[in-house]
Design a protein around this motif. Sequence first.
Motif, PDB file in Angstrom:
ATOM      1  N   HIS A  47      -0.922   3.279   5.659  1.00 55.19           N
ATOM      2  CA  HIS A  47      -0.670   3.257   4.108  1.00 55.19           C
ATOM      3  C   HIS A  47      -2.004   2.772   3.520  1.00 55.19           C
ATOM      4  N   HIS A  48      -2.715   1.737   4.258  1.00 53.97           N
ATOM      5  CA  HIS A  48      -4.075   1.401   3.587  1.00 53.97           C
ATOM      6  C   HIS A  48      -5.036   2.365   3.797  1.00 53.97           C
ATOM      7  N   ASP A  49      -5.345   3.250   4.744  1.00 54.10           N
ATOM      8  CA  ASP A  49      -5.949   4.486   4.873  1.00 54.10           C
ATOM      9  C   ASP A  49      -5.658   5.327   3.913  1.00 54.10           C
ATOM     10  N   ASP A  50      -4.471   5.561   3.393  1.00 54.70           N
ATOM     11  CA  ASP A  50      -4.058   6.744   2.370  1.00 54.70           C
ATOM     12  C   ASP A  50      -4.649   6.229   1.011  1.00 54.70           C
ATOM     13  N   ALA A 110       0.756  -1.074  -0.042  1.00 53.23           N
ATOM     14  CA  ALA A 110      -0.155  -0.087   0.061  1.00 53.23           C
ATOM     15  C   ALA A 110       0.995   1.331  -0.166  1.00 53.23           C
ATOM     16  N   ASP A 111       2.037   1.070   0.440  1.00 56.52           N
ATOM     17  CA  ASP A 111       2.745   2.304   0.601  1.00 56.52           C
ATOM     18  C   ASP A 111       3.249   2.905  -0.810  1.00 56.52           C
ATOM     19  N   LEU A 112       3.539   1.857  -1.628  1.00 58.15           N
ATOM     20  CA  LEU A 112       3.877   1.957  -3.211  1.00 58.15           C
ATOM     21  C   LEU A 112       2.715   2.580  -3.897  1.00 58.15           C
ATOM     22  N   LEU A 113       1.552   1.877  -3.789  1.00 56.94           N
ATOM     23  CA  LEU A 113       0.400   2.390  -4.483  1.00 56.94           C
ATOM     24  C   LEU A 113      -0.149   3.772  -3.994  1.00 56.94           C
ATOM     25  N   SER A 114      -0.073   4.050  -2.676  1.00 56.00           N
ATOM     26  CA  SER A 114      -0.281   5.359  -2.331  1.00 56.00           C
ATOM     27  C   SER A 114       0.638   6.395  -2.973  1.00 56.00           C
ATOM     28  N   GLU A 115       2.041   6.336  -3.035  1.00 58.54           N
ATOM     29  CA  GLU A 115       2.630   7.049  -3.733  1.00 58.54           C
ATOM     30  C   GLU A 115       2.211   7.202  -5.149  1.00 58.54           C
ATOM     31  N   PHE A 116       1.864   6.035  -5.941  1.00 61.11           N
ATOM     32  CA  PHE A 116       1.646   6.003  -7.181  1.00 61.11           C
ATOM     33  C   PHE A 116       0.284   6.964  -7.642  1.00 61.11           C
ATOM     34  N   LEU A 117      -0.553   6.618  -6.657  1.00 59.15           N
ATOM     35  CA  LEU A 117      -1.805   7.448  -6.802  1.00 59.15           C
ATOM     36  C   LEU A 117      -1.646   8.927  -6.531  1.00 59.15           C
ATOM     37  N   GLY A 118      -0.943   9.127  -5.477  1.00 60.86           N
ATOM     38  CA  GLY A 118      -0.675  10.726  -5.270  1.00 60.86           C
ATOM     39  C   GLY A 118       0.011  11.312  -6.348  1.00 60.86           C
ATOM     40  N   GLY A 119       0.842  10.636  -7.131  1.00 64.51           N
ATOM     41  CA  GLY A 119       1.738  11.390  -8.113  1.00 64.51           C
ATOM     42  C   GLY A 119       1.004  11.412  -9.552  1.00 64.51           C
ATOM     43  N   MET A 120      -0.290  10.894  -9.632  1.00 63.76           N
ATOM     44  CA  MET A 120      -0.830  10.869 -10.969  1.00 63.76           C
ATOM     45  C   MET A 120      -2.254  11.306 -10.870  1.00 63.76           C
ATOM     46  N   THR A 121      -2.715  11.599 -12.467  1.00 61.30           N
ATOM     47  CA  THR A 121      -4.105  11.786 -12.423  1.00 61.30           C
ATOM     48  C   THR A 121      -4.611  11.224 -13.598  1.00 61.30           C
ATOM     49  N   CYS A 122      -5.907  10.736 -13.723  1.00 63.24           N
ATOM     50  CA  CYS A 122      -6.577   9.948 -14.799  1.00 63.24           C
ATOM     51  C   CYS A 122      -8.093  10.584 -14.964  1.00 63.24           C
ATOM     52  N   GLU A 123      -8.422  10.215 -15.992  1.00 68.58           N
ATOM     53  CA  GLU A 123      -9.974  10.570 -16.200  1.00 68.58           C
ATOM     54  C   GLU A 123     -10.740   9.302 -15.897  1.00 68.58           C
ATOM     55  N   ARG A 124     -10.190   8.237 -15.464  1.00 72.94           N
ATOM     56  CA  ARG A 124     -11.304   7.241 -15.382  1.00 72.94           C
ATOM     57  C   ARG A 124     -10.248   6.151 -14.746  1.00 72.94           C
ATOM     58  N   LEU A 125     -10.578   5.441 -13.553  1.00 68.41           N
ATOM     59  CA  LEU A 125     -10.037   4.509 -12.747  1.00 68.41           C
ATOM     60  C   LEU A 125     -10.729   3.179 -12.688  1.00 68.41           C
ATOM     61  N   TYR A 126     -10.126   2.068 -13.142  1.00 67.40           N
ATOM     62  CA  TYR A 126     -10.902   0.898 -12.744  1.00 67.40           C
ATOM     63  C   TYR A 126     -10.181   0.155 -11.704  1.00 67.40           C
ATOM     64  N   VAL A 161      -7.081   4.206   0.246  1.00 64.83           N
ATOM     65  CA  VAL A 161      -8.612   4.539   0.281  1.00 64.83           C
ATOM     66  C   VAL A 161      -8.881   6.062   0.306  1.00 64.83           C
ATOM     67  N   ASN A 162      -8.275   6.822   1.095  1.00 64.18           N
ATOM     68  CA  ASN A 162      -8.632   8.125   1.068  1.00 64.18           C
ATOM     69  C   ASN A 162      -8.246   8.761  -0.277  1.00 64.18           C
ATOM     70  N   GLN A 163      -7.249   8.361  -1.048  1.00 65.52           N
ATOM     71  CA  GLN A 163      -6.770   8.874  -2.245  1.00 65.52           C
ATOM     72  C   GLN A 163      -7.716   8.441  -3.387  1.00 65.52           C
ATOM     73  N   ILE A 164      -8.213   7.413  -3.447  1.00 67.99           N
ATOM     74  CA  ILE A 164      -9.272   6.779  -4.424  1.00 67.99           C
ATOM     75  C   ILE A 164     -10.638   7.815  -4.113  1.00 67.99           C
ATOM     76  N   LEU A 165     -10.944   7.834  -2.921  1.00 69.10           N
ATOM     77  CA  LEU A 165     -12.108   8.536  -2.681  1.00 69.10           C
ATOM     78  C   LEU A 165     -11.978  10.109  -3.139  1.00 69.10           C
ATOM     79  N   ARG A 166     -10.738  10.708  -2.845  1.00 69.88           N
ATOM     80  CA  ARG A 166     -10.312  12.110  -3.145  1.00 69.88           C
ATOM     81  C   ARG A 166     -10.507  12.207  -4.787  1.00 69.88           C
ATOM     82  N   MET A 167      -9.826  11.109  -5.521  1.00 72.55           N
ATOM     83  CA  MET A 167      -9.945  11.199  -7.026  1.00 72.55           C
ATOM     84  C   MET A 167     -11.423  11.353  -7.412  1.00 72.55           C
ATOM     85  N   GLY A 168     -12.296  10.673  -6.725  1.00 73.28           N
ATOM     86  CA  GLY A 168     -13.831  10.668  -7.275  1.00 73.28           C
ATOM     87  C   GLY A 168     -14.307  11.877  -7.120  1.00 73.28           C
TER      88      GLY A 168
END
Length: 276
Positions: free
Chosen positions: A67-70, A31-47, A72-79
Amino acid sequence: MNVILNDRLASASYRTVFLSDVHLGTRDCRADLLSEFLGGMTCERLYLVGDIIDGWKLKRSWFWNSHHDDVVNQILRMGRKGTEIVYIPGNHDEILRRWLPHQLEVAGIRLCETAEHVTAAGRKFLVLHGDEFDSVVRYAPFLAMLGDRAYTAALIVNRWFNLVRRRLGLPYRSLSKWLKRQVKGAVMAIDRFETAVADEARRRGMDGVICGHIHHAIIKDLDGVLYMNDGDWVESCTALVEHHDGSMELLDMTDVRRRLPANASRLASLLFPAGV
């Protein structure tokens, strides 16, 4: 697998991102790596292509960290910021399938059984988790649970293996993934799975299929059907991305980290705002 480290990666802007098999709720989830990835990119659509949360593990023992919290929060923030989010449950988060086949939207996340994705280039892809094409999971859930426990044991060994590598100054390597590829039966099972999923896409008149489930990230042509597996965030730490021109590529975040040049501060800040 194509590992990307170029200007398109540095921009960290994609038309579509596909993630699966994150397994939040397990100690081996990166989750640490995924959190970093999500925090450093943008996209129109996420599957979110299944097994995002590991309900099987959480039933047996609770594990959840910041990191698990991060994630989830980043996905909700993207939405909230306008990213269209589609969640296709897998076998480990199968509790969400109780609301299917009816589509349900919660907190800006649309829940559905499968999806059809059309790229910017006009190609049509069937998107599904894939466990319905795994005969063990589908017809013998008890055996699947036994297999899951063996896989957990392999991941524990992998954790200690990489602890030693880190102390020796060596980069991350997935021992469990290597072991899986050495077992002839596992390789044959992967081949059967890929063929079955590609056949389903062909039957539906699609140009290809995007799935997860087997933790084996790859892009390959199977008799005219493009098979793409986005991998996982336990072993591979990979994401499948669609660029704005409609091209599809796999990103391996562990390789990206290893290959960052010493003077790539701008790239590092874009990809890993929390620090590399």
